[in-house]
Design an enzyme around this catalytic site. Structure first.
Site, PDB file in Angstrom:
ATOM      1  N   LYS A   1     -58.493  16.777  68.929  1.00  0.00           N
ATOM      2  CA  LYS A   1     -58.064  18.143  68.535  1.00  0.00           C
ATOM      3  C   LYS A   1     -59.104  19.336  68.713  1.00  0.00           C
ATOM      4  CE  LYS A   1     -57.620  16.913  63.840  1.00  0.00           C
ATOM      5  NZ  LYS A   1     -57.724  17.784  62.500  1.00  0.00           N
TER       6      LYS A   1
ATOM      7  N   ARG B   1     -48.962  18.162  52.784  1.00  0.00           N
ATOM      8  CA  ARG B   1     -49.325  18.897  53.785  1.00  0.00           C
ATOM      9  C   ARG B   1     -48.124  18.475  54.586  1.00  0.00           C
ATOM     10  NH1 ARG B   1     -54.986  18.757  57.114  1.00  0.00           N
ATOM     11  NH2 ARG B   1     -53.832  16.809  58.069  1.00  0.00           N
TER      12      ARG B   1
ATOM     13  N   HIS C   1     -51.541  10.661  55.538  1.00  0.00           N
ATOM     14  CA  HIS C   1     -53.211  11.155  55.543  1.00  0.00           C
ATOM     15  C   HIS C   1     -53.589  11.285  54.089  1.00  0.00           C
ATOM     16  CE1 HIS C   1     -56.231  13.024  57.865  1.00  0.00           C
ATOM     17  NE2 HIS C   1     -56.294  14.153  57.332  1.00  0.00           N
TER      18      HIS C   1
ATOM     19  N   ARG D   1     -58.249   6.698  62.309  1.00  0.00           N
ATOM     20  CA  ARG D   1     -58.081   7.917  63.043  1.00  0.00           C
ATOM     21  C   ARG D   1     -59.331   8.741  62.845  1.00  0.00           C
ATOM     22  NH1 ARG D   1     -53.252   8.477  60.177  1.00  0.00           N
ATOM     23  NH2 ARG D   1     -53.844   9.916  58.984  1.00  0.00           N
TER      24      ARG D   1
ATOM     25  N   TYR E   1     -78.171  45.260  60.458  1.00  0.00           N
ATOM     26  CA  TYR E   1     -77.243  46.017  59.703  1.00  0.00           C
ATOM     27  C   TYR E   1     -77.546  45.853  58.248  1.00  0.00           C
ATOM     28  CZ  TYR E   1     -74.091  46.587  63.807  1.00  0.00           C
ATOM     29  OH  TYR E   1     -73.644  46.806  65.087  1.00  0.00           O
TER      30      TYR E   1
ATOM     31  N   CYS F   1     -75.082  39.787  63.534  1.00  0.00           N
ATOM     32  CA  CYS F   1     -74.088  40.791  64.025  1.00  0.00           C
ATOM     33  C   CYS F   1     -73.172  40.103  64.942  1.00  0.00           C
ATOM     34  CB  CYS F   1     -75.006  41.630  64.974  1.00  0.00           C
ATOM     35  SG  CYS F   1     -76.349  42.335  63.936  1.00  0.00           S
TER      36      CYS F   1
ATOM     37  N   ASP G   1     -72.992  39.719  68.307  1.00  0.00           N
ATOM     38  CA  ASP G   1     -73.364  39.138  69.506  1.00  0.00           C
ATOM     39  C   ASP G   1     -74.982  38.592  69.235  1.00  0.00           C
ATOM     40  OD1 ASP G   1     -71.197  40.352  70.742  1.00  0.00           O
ATOM     41  OD2 ASP G   1     -72.284  42.134  70.608  1.00  0.00           O
TER      42      ASP G   1
HETATM   43  C1  LIG Z   1     -53.809  13.681  60.941  1.00  0.00           C
HETATM   44  C2  LIG Z   1     -55.347  13.526  61.107  1.00  0.00           C
HETATM   45  N1  LIG Z   1     -55.859  12.388  61.227  1.00  0.00           N
HETATM   46  C3  LIG Z   1     -57.030  12.297  61.539  1.00  0.00           C
HETATM   47  C4  LIG Z   1     -57.917  13.427  61.295  1.00  0.00           C
HETATM   48  C5  LIG Z   1     -59.420  13.144  61.666  1.00  0.00           C
HETATM   49  O1  LIG Z   1     -59.954  13.419  60.142  1.00  0.00           O
HETATM   50  P1  LIG Z   1     -61.566  13.166  60.278  1.00  0.00           P
HETATM   51  O2  LIG Z   1     -62.255  14.475  61.144  1.00  0.00           O
HETATM   52  O3  LIG Z   1     -61.862  13.641  58.743  1.00  0.00           O
HETATM   53  O4  LIG Z   1     -62.155  11.895  60.552  1.00  0.00           O
HETATM   54  C6  LIG Z   1     -57.529  14.621  61.230  1.00  0.00           C
HETATM   55  C7  LIG Z   1     -58.476  15.854  61.193  1.00  0.00           C
HETATM   56  O5  LIG Z   1     -58.493  16.439  60.105  1.00  0.00           O
HETATM   57  C8  LIG Z   1     -56.018  14.588  61.188  1.00  0.00           C
HETATM   58  O6  LIG Z   1     -55.417  15.865  60.864  1.00  0.00           O
END
Ligand SMILES: Cc1ncc(COP(=O)(O)O)c(C=O)c1O
Length: 378
Positions: A37, A135, A167, A223, A268, A315, A317
């Site tokens: 993602k 969540r 999770h 995951r 700045y 800044c 850029d």
């Molecule tokens: C549902 C889910 N699974 C797995 C992950 C992967 O987590 P990480 O990058 O901590 O391994 C995420 C990321 O936050 C997630 O939202």
């Protein structure tokens, strides 16, 4: 890649492949869902996904359907799960694209069943139990209801329950008592599902931190996200300990070098002042590219063989470094962060300095920074 990008994030796809290979080994019997993602955590969605599959991942995980559809458009055919599918998501596209969808309440399950009837393809769902992160997912009080509804939808052919998952909140702090509580909650959720006649193909719970440090969380599918990019889930779970290496190196070139007198206020707010006659080098990357503004005066970069601190305010850029008496000229390469092999900081080190996590450093590198790939796959 534009003809002369002002900055380049070099992404080592072989490092991603090797990191995933290492995670596949650590996962043992469990299959690996590579989490790609947020544009592959800033590294590039499609190239990263290909490298992860090459490294032995069997699944891909994304947050949103758009990301999943982009992977399908690129021709990737592996099992693919989207974790956040809210109202307004294009469910028919998910069904025809064979995209698995996370479901945490009855309303979404009903939407999916309706889409399945319309399209004539059953929805592949992963029921999400909220075991303590608060969540996504169904809290314990609503879980029985959700699995019963899913069992019914499965019986009428509109839904196929592919997964049951949850999770973890505190896996990056090994031994945290919340993890034991969530493991027990997940086991209870699975048992309830089983009693309702829901027998998922894959049960999954572990992110990178849990895969690396909590064998009981592995189940059928893990995951990992951050670990496949070679970064640490948190200070207590260092990536290097597991032979993972950072895949992204952020580079640029000095846009301008000049000499200024002692006592010159720099950038700045004049938060940095030269102590004597010195050289300044202008680096053409700023908070508009994801360089944290809070890093002014604290973050270091590698330039002309030495680490140098950002002088004064970052800044939009650009930022400035004080190069002292060293010979530095326009066009010289700067390495902002990378695997550390040339002496540059790592993204994890930047994160430590700033009180954040490496995830935030790499995902914020913006679209003005070109991505260049080492070891790209066709
Ligand atoms: C549902 C889910 N699974 C797995 C992950 C992967 O987590 P990480 O990058 O901590 O391994 C995420 C990321 O936050 C997630 O939202």
């Amino acid at each position: 890649v534009s003809s002369s990008p002002h900055a380049v994030a070099v992404v080592d796809l072989d490092a991603i492949r090797d990191n995933v290979g290492r995670l596949v080994e650590l996962a043992g019997e469990a299959a690996v869902c590579a989490v790609v993602k947020a544009d592959g955590y800033g590294h590039g969605l499609v190239p990263v996904a290909r490298a992860a599959l090459d490294g032995g991942a069997g699944w891909l995980g994304v947050a949103f359907l758009d990301e999943a559809l982009a992977l399908r458009s690129a021709g990737l055919e592996s099992p693919l799960v989207a974790f956040i599918v809210g109202p307004g998501s294009d469910l028919p596209a998910a069904l025809t694209g064979q995209i698995d969808v996370a479901v945490g309440d009855r309303a979404r399950l009903a939407d999916l069943a309706a889409a399945a009837r319309a399209v004539g393809v059953p929805a592949r769902v992963h029921l999400e139990a909220d075991t303590g992160l608060s969540r996504g997912g169904a809290p314990a009080a609503d879980w029985a209801d959700l699995v019963e509804a899913a069992a019914k939808a499965q019986a009428d052919g509109t839904v196929s329950v592919v997964g049951v998952w949850s999770h973890l909140a505190c896996a990056d702090e090994p031994g945290h008592p919340a993890t034991a509580g969530q493991l027990a909650g997940f086991a209870a959720a699975l048992e309830l599902a089983d009693r309702a006649g829901v027998h998922p193909e894959v049960r999954h719970l572990a992110n990178s931190a849990a895969l690396l440090t909590e064998p009981a969380a592995r189940y059928d599918l893990v995951r990992p996200g951050i670990a496949m990019y070679g970064l640490s889930p948190g200070p207590g779970v260092a990536a290097a300990r597991f032979e993972l290496r950072p895949a992204m190196t952020l580079t640029s070139r000095v846009a301008l070098a000049k000499r200024v007198p002692g006592g010159s206020g720099v950038s700045y707010g004049h938060r940095y002042r030269t102590t004597g006659e010195t050289g300044l080098a202008l680096i053409p990357l700023g908070y508009g590219d994801g360089i944290p503004r809070a890093g002014g005066g604290t973050l270091e970069v590698l330039l002309a063989g030495a680490r140098r601190r950002i002088a004064g305010t970052v800044c939009m850029d650009q930022f400035v470094v004080d190069t002292g008496a060293d010979s530095v000229g326009a066009g010289d390469e700067v390495v902002l962060f990378g695997p550390g092999s040339q002496g540059e900081p790592t993204a994890d080190e930047w994160a430590d300095v700033l009180g954040t996590i490496g995830y935030e450093i790499v995902t914020r590198i913006g679209p003005r920074v070109a991505r260049r790939y080492l070891g790209e796959r066709p």
